[in-house]
Write a protein that holds these residues in place. Structure first.
Motif, PDB file in Angstrom:
ATOM      1  N   ASP A 124     -24.945 -29.587 -21.618  1.00  0.00           N
ATOM      2  CA  ASP A 124     -24.571 -28.870 -22.764  1.00  0.00           C
ATOM      3  C   ASP A 124     -24.875 -27.488 -22.861  1.00  0.00           C
ATOM      4  O   ASP A 124     -24.197 -26.724 -23.461  1.00  0.00           O
ATOM      5  N   ASP A 125     -26.222 -27.565 -22.511  1.00  0.00           N
ATOM      6  CA  ASP A 125     -26.924 -26.245 -22.740  1.00  0.00           C
ATOM      7  C   ASP A 125     -26.369 -25.211 -21.867  1.00  0.00           C
ATOM      8  O   ASP A 125     -25.993 -24.067 -22.356  1.00  0.00           O
ATOM      9  N   LEU A 126     -25.940 -25.577 -20.705  1.00  0.00           N
ATOM     10  CA  LEU A 126     -25.457 -24.587 -19.763  1.00  0.00           C
ATOM     11  C   LEU A 126     -23.953 -24.191 -20.332  1.00  0.00           C
ATOM     12  O   LEU A 126     -23.687 -23.078 -19.975  1.00  0.00           O
ATOM     13  N   ASN A 127     -23.372 -25.287 -20.712  1.00  0.00           N
ATOM     14  CA  ASN A 127     -22.013 -24.966 -21.171  1.00  0.00           C
ATOM     15  C   ASN A 127     -22.003 -24.004 -22.529  1.00  0.00           C
ATOM     16  O   ASN A 127     -21.214 -23.121 -22.772  1.00  0.00           O
ATOM     17  N   HIS A 128     -23.178 -24.109 -23.434  1.00  0.00           N
ATOM     18  CA  HIS A 128     -23.388 -23.342 -24.383  1.00  0.00           C
ATOM     19  C   HIS A 128     -23.472 -21.707 -23.892  1.00  0.00           C
ATOM     20  O   HIS A 128     -23.023 -20.962 -24.434  1.00  0.00           O
ATOM     21  N   PHE A 129     -24.302 -21.603 -22.841  1.00  0.00           N
ATOM     22  CA  PHE A 129     -24.556 -20.652 -22.211  1.00  0.00           C
ATOM     23  C   PHE A 129     -23.177 -19.766 -21.627  1.00  0.00           C
ATOM     24  O   PHE A 129     -22.980 -18.763 -21.765  1.00  0.00           O
ATOM     25  N   HIS A 130     -22.490 -20.680 -21.041  1.00  0.00           N
ATOM     26  CA  HIS A 130     -21.221 -20.361 -20.471  1.00  0.00           C
ATOM     27  C   HIS A 130     -20.236 -19.882 -21.670  1.00  0.00           C
ATOM     28  O   HIS A 130     -19.640 -18.632 -21.414  1.00  0.00           O
ATOM     29  N   LEU A 131     -20.158 -20.324 -22.700  1.00  0.00           N
ATOM     30  CA  LEU A 131     -19.325 -19.910 -23.973  1.00  0.00           C
ATOM     31  C   LEU A 131     -19.675 -18.656 -24.413  1.00  0.00           C
ATOM     32  O   LEU A 131     -19.118 -17.838 -24.769  1.00  0.00           O
ATOM     33  N   LEU A 132     -21.358 -18.487 -24.387  1.00  0.00           N
ATOM     34  CA  LEU A 132     -21.888 -17.164 -24.797  1.00  0.00           C
ATOM     35  C   LEU A 132     -21.306 -16.197 -23.831  1.00  0.00           C
ATOM     36  O   LEU A 132     -21.319 -14.957 -24.156  1.00  0.00           O
ATOM     37  N   LEU A 133     -21.545 -16.294 -22.714  1.00  0.00           N
ATOM     38  CA  LEU A 133     -21.113 -15.340 -21.597  1.00  0.00           C
ATOM     39  C   LEU A 133     -19.638 -15.020 -21.509  1.00  0.00           C
ATOM     40  O   LEU A 133     -19.462 -13.846 -21.252  1.00  0.00           O
ATOM     41  N   LEU A 134     -18.874 -16.120 -21.900  1.00  0.00           N
ATOM     42  CA  LEU A 134     -17.495 -15.381 -22.012  1.00  0.00           C
ATOM     43  C   LEU A 134     -17.247 -14.574 -23.279  1.00  0.00           C
ATOM     44  O   LEU A 134     -16.230 -13.703 -23.123  1.00  0.00           O
ATOM     45  N   LYS A 135     -18.093 -14.675 -24.232  1.00  0.00           N
ATOM     46  CA  LYS A 135     -17.625 -13.713 -25.350  1.00  0.00           C
ATOM     47  C   LYS A 135     -18.475 -12.426 -25.051  1.00  0.00           C
ATOM     48  O   LYS A 135     -18.187 -11.509 -25.884  1.00  0.00           O
ATOM     49  N   SER A 136     -19.468 -12.397 -24.156  1.00  0.00           N
ATOM     50  CA  SER A 136     -20.132 -11.403 -23.893  1.00  0.00           C
ATOM     51  C   SER A 136     -19.387 -10.132 -23.422  1.00  0.00           C
ATOM     52  O   SER A 136     -18.797 -10.365 -22.288  1.00  0.00           O
ATOM     53  N   PRO A 137     -19.926  -8.969 -23.606  1.00  0.00           N
ATOM     54  CA  PRO A 137     -19.015  -7.819 -23.099  1.00  0.00           C
ATOM     55  C   PRO A 137     -19.793  -7.282 -21.604  1.00  0.00           C
ATOM     56  O   PRO A 137     -19.309  -6.457 -21.139  1.00  0.00           O
ATOM     57  N   ASP A 138     -20.960  -7.642 -21.572  1.00  0.00           N
ATOM     58  CA  ASP A 138     -21.764  -7.718 -20.395  1.00  0.00           C
ATOM     59  C   ASP A 138     -21.731  -8.110 -19.087  1.00  0.00           C
ATOM     60  O   ASP A 138     -22.287  -7.665 -18.083  1.00  0.00           O
ATOM     61  N   ASP A 139     -20.479  -8.948 -19.110  1.00  0.00           N
ATOM     62  CA  ASP A 139     -20.351  -9.500 -17.679  1.00  0.00           C
ATOM     63  C   ASP A 139     -18.867  -9.706 -17.476  1.00  0.00           C
ATOM     64  O   ASP A 139     -18.440 -10.694 -17.640  1.00  0.00           O
TER      65      ASP A 139
END
Length: 182
Positions: free
Chosen positions: A84-99
């Motif tokens: 679940d923590d990794l999924n939360h990070f995945h969702l943040l990464l999708l929103k991030s303009p940095d990657d």
């Protein structure tokens, strides 16, 4: 324990898959700690104290599986939390303009994840669960020397690239080399 510790430090996705594999090995050995010792622990070329630590680590996992009633299927809560923590990070990464690369990999993998989600009859599973379950399923097929279609190979290749990128970013984030802000 040794492998789990190393994988946790280096690749969170491989760590989760490794713990899933251990859960299945314990099931295959009927949670018999004597068999766990002779089949699993004995394979490590380590000193006696380390061997005892590994045995205790496995015993604690077996006890958790029994206590959490995941002897037949499912995963211990601790590994569900990591997923679940990794999924939360995945969702943040999708929103991030940095990657942008991650978003591009996700766009390729998303239809494949959606298809696997439907085939697995777990429509409520989040992306990381589906991603890892797809990779784990193919790994099991390979271990059983069962045929894998070219389409499945290609799909899991795309999913594997996504998982690898996610795990690398997660590690960078943990080490302070890549920050995501909510």
């Amino acid at each position: 324990m040794l492998i789990a510790q190393e994988k946790r430090k280096t690749n969170i996705a491989e760590y989760i898959l490794y713990i899933w594999q251990l859960e299945d090995l314990f099931r295959a050995l009927n949670f018999d700690m004597e068999k766990v010792g002779s089949v699993l622990v004995s394979q490590f070329n380590v000193d006696e104290n380390t061997r005892l630590d590994i045995y205790q680590y496995y015993k604690n996992m077996v006890l958790m599986m029994e206590k959490e009633q995941v002897k037949e299927k499912g995963h211990i809560q601790a590994i569900k939390n990591v997923t679940d923590d990794l999924n939360h990070f995945h969702l943040l990464l999708l929103k991030s303009p940095d990657d942008r690369q991650y978003k591009a990999l996700y766009q390729i993998a998303k239809p494949l994840l959606d298809e696997f989600r439907l085939k697995s009859n777990d429509v409520n599973a989040h992306d990381v669960q589906v991603m890892l379950q797809a990779l784990y399923s193919v790994m099991l097929l390979k271990l059983q020397q069962k045929p894998i279609t070219k389409g499945t190979e290609q799909a899991t290749g795309h999913i594997s690239k996504l998982a690898g990128h996610l795990a690398a970013r997660f590690k960078q984030n943990e080490e302070g080399d890549f920050d995501l802000y909510e």
